[in-house]
Design an enzyme around this catalytic site. Structure first.
Site, mmCIF file in Angstrom:
data_model
loop_
_atom_site.group_PDB
_atom_site.id
_atom_site.type_symbol
_atom_site.label_atom_id
_atom_site.label_comp_id
_atom_site.label_asym_id
_atom_site.label_seq_id
_atom_site.Cartn_x
_atom_site.Cartn_y
_atom_site.Cartn_z
ATOM 1 C CD GLU A 35 -2.574 1.450 2.537
ATOM 2 O OE1 GLU A 35 -2.143 0.928 3.579
ATOM 3 O OE2 GLU A 35 -3.589 2.171 2.514
ATOM 4 N NE ARG A 261 3.981 -8.490 10.713
ATOM 5 C CZ ARG A 261 3.383 -7.340 10.412
ATOM 6 N NH1 ARG A 261 2.214 -7.340 9.827
ATOM 7 N NH2 ARG A 261 3.944 -6.209 10.718
ATOM 8 C CE LYS A 271 3.629 1.082 6.303
ATOM 9 N NZ LYS A 271 2.769 0.647 5.185
#
Length: 564
Positions: A35, A261, A271
RNA sequence: UGGGGGAUAGUUUAGUGGUAGAACUACGGAUUCUGACUCCGUCAGCCUAGGUUCGAAUCCUGGUCCCCCAGCCA
């Protein structure tokens, strides 16, 4: 290289091979799905490299597809930055795609869903939607708008799209099961109304935007993706992913496979946390060399080869120990950079904390040049000349007036070798009025030219040096881990775990003259110190180096254990 | 509370019914004109309890612990 042991294939390889074998797919296509709402970090790079690897290992292709379905968060700047980073990593993408280019197709599918009686416009407020979703262990409640007529749904959706209703007033939802154990199946939202800001590509053409779940599978399908690889927190979105594809009767539905992850010790990856570090000025921007973003790592001197090697050594699994994945020791990353830089990068002598040395028996005004090896790991790198004269700088750490045990560098009356040059003996120590060491008076052995004594005597240490009159001044930024806690936030706010010594800038460093014209991003090993690269803040007036990583340092360990 | 996922040395990761192997870390040593590189060695592991089997990390059953999910984010 005949005996290199190939890494065993991952569980993803196994699954893909099965799909190929049993005919579910005849080829492989994956996609990097960022994104464009921020900069890529090392965790993203792993996901990307997995996509690349799976495609490559099965002779397939990999696309870059921007999931730009939320204009409130996304910007062109990130689209460009992400492409730069992908390119820097060396990933060859087949196509660059944008989810937003396919809004119309997605919209057509939504209409199909309404016709099938599988989607409805819901007029509940966001609050009501949330409340009526129920909770774990408690079923949700059907929306009072759930049984609207097809015609009314069609009309309302059309008007939502045109912008007739304010943000938050209505959504389009799939009609699945408000009592489902999986929250994602409780009538998930397909479209929400967003008027502002304009979308970075479609402008103000649309007033409704698709949600992730609604867009993902269909995008994959229409782009011919076979294997949609993603991280493990999407595992319970898979039933919904499959439900959409099945309900819409899309042929050759792609398969979603999830992997754990990547987290790193002494690092934060979310983030939200990274943004806080930037916005509250704990670091100097997204490309501050202490950040785990790819642009920061690039600036720090990390190489794509090192990052790839690291990702490779970590492997792929579904292990979950912390925040949806696995926490790898940063020391592995550091080992990978050292490995890569050791092979590729030229050596230089640089004195970071200078201590002046006057060689009393060396003729005033005389200059000699010695030949120095550029890279012992790579003979093709050749040699260079290094000037030597009566006044030198050596490292402050390389002299101790009162040496601790096991210290075998320069001491009063002691002798060391000046790399590539002569044996040097310390005769006297000169101090200022307040007792600070300011200079060493030394003598050299003319019969040790080139570094070996004529009488065959040995010295225990070889130290680096720079000729004072030829030295190039520079600043050097010594970077260390950003956090002092291997698991920041394990005891409260992660900001409290910031390492106060993560950056130390030295202003009075003295480099050998061959470094005078080093270019931005060029990397070197400063012998006995570490790997350093030229920072982009450098200009014609001033060279600034970043320390990428130190060399392994046995002496530092001894000191740390109280030996020094 | 419901759903989903995971568990092999300190950290990652192989092993898929037949002697638990590797890398990083740590520690010790050899070598060295970088206390680097290289080389050698040491410590150290199958979450647990039962069961099946000649034999189980692997198959079965029951526990335990950890992670994710209740955005009109992705």
């Amino acid at each position: 290289m005949t005996d290199e042991t190939p890494k065993p294939p991952s569980f993803i390889h196994t699954a893909v091979a099965e799909d190929l074998h049993n005919g579910r797919f005849s080829h492989v296509r994956t996609r990097l799905p960022p994104e464009p709402n921020g900069y890529l970090h090392i965790g993203h790079s792993r996901a990307f490299l997995i996509d690349e690897k799976i495609a490559k290992d099965f002779g397939g292709k990999v696309d870059l597809r921007f999931d730009d379905t939320n204009p409130t968060k996304e910007e062109t700047e990130f689209v460009e930055a992400i492409q730069d980073d992908v390119k820097w990593l060396g990933i060859q993408v087949d196509r660059v795609l944008y989810a937003s280019d396919y809004f119309q197709l997605l919209y057509d599918w939504a209409i199909k869903m309404i016709h099938m009686g599988k989607a409805y416009v819901d007029d509940q407020t966001p609050d009501e939607v949330s409340k009526n979703r129920g909770s774990w262990g408690e079923p949700g409640k059907n929306s009072p708008y759930r049984e609207r007529s097809v015609a009314e749904n069609l009309d309302l959706l059309e008007r939502m799209k045109k912008g007739e209703f304010p943000d938050g007033s209505r959504v389009l939802r799939a009609k699945i099961d408000m009592a489902h154990g999986n929250m994602n199946m409780r009538d998930p939202i397909l479209y929400r109304i967003i008027h502002e800001p304009d979308h970075h590509r479609t402008g103000n053409e649309w007033c409704i935007y698709p949600m992730y779940d609604w867009a993902q599978g269909q995008n994959d399908a229409m782009h011919g993706v076979t294997h949609s690889l993603c991280s493990i927190e999407y595992e319970d979105h898979r039933p919904l992913y499959d439900w959409f594809l099945q309900t819409l009767e899309i042929p050759n539905p792609p398969r979603q496979i999830e992997f754990g992850r990547l987290n790193l010790t002494y690092t934060v990856m979310s983030k939200r946390k990274l943004r806080r570090l930037v916005e509250e000025n704990y670091v100097n921007g997204w490309n501050d060399p202490r950040m785990p973003t790819l642009r920061a790592m690039k600036r720090r001197g990390y190489t794509p080869a090192a990052i790839r090697d690291f990702i490779d050594r970590v492997g792929i699994s579904k292990t979950i120990n912390s925040s949806s994945g696995v926490t790898v020791d940063v020391s592995l990353l550091e080992a990978c950079v050292r490995d890569d830089l050791n092979k590729k990068v030229e050596r230089r002598m640089a004195v970071l904390n200078p201590l002046k040395v006057v060689i009393e028996n060396y003729p005033e005004g005389q200059v000699e040049e010695f030949s120095a090896i550029n890279n012992p790991e790579d003979p093709a790198a050749g040699t260079r000349r290094v000037p030597f004269s009566r006044v030198l700088y050596i490292e402050q750490d390389d002299f101790r007036e009162n040496p601790p045990p096991k210290y075998f560098r320069l001491t009063p009356g002691g002798e060391v070798r000046l790399r590539y040059a002569y044996f040097l003996k310390c005769e006297r120590v000169i101090k200022d009025e307040s007792g600070n060491l300011i200079e060493l008076r030394c003598t050299y052995d003319p019969n040790s030219r080139g570094g070996n004594a004529a009488d065959g005597r040995k010295v225990k240490a070889t130290i680096h040096w720079v000729s004072a009159q030829h030295a190039v001044p520079a600043s050097v930024r010594l970077y260390d881990r950003l956090f002092s806690n291997p698991n920041p936030e394990s005891n409260g706010d992660f900001i409290a775990d910031l390492n106060p010594n993560s950056l130390k800038q030295l202003e009075n460093c003295q480099l050998e003259p061959s470094l005078a014209h080093a270019k931005v991003e060029e990397s070197f090993q400063f012998e006995r110190l570490g790997y350093f690269c030229v920072d982009s803040d450098s200009n014609s007036e001033r060279l600034i180096f970043n320390r990428t990583v130190t060399l392994k340092d046995e002496w530092a360990k001894i000191v740390q254990q109280g030996g020094g």
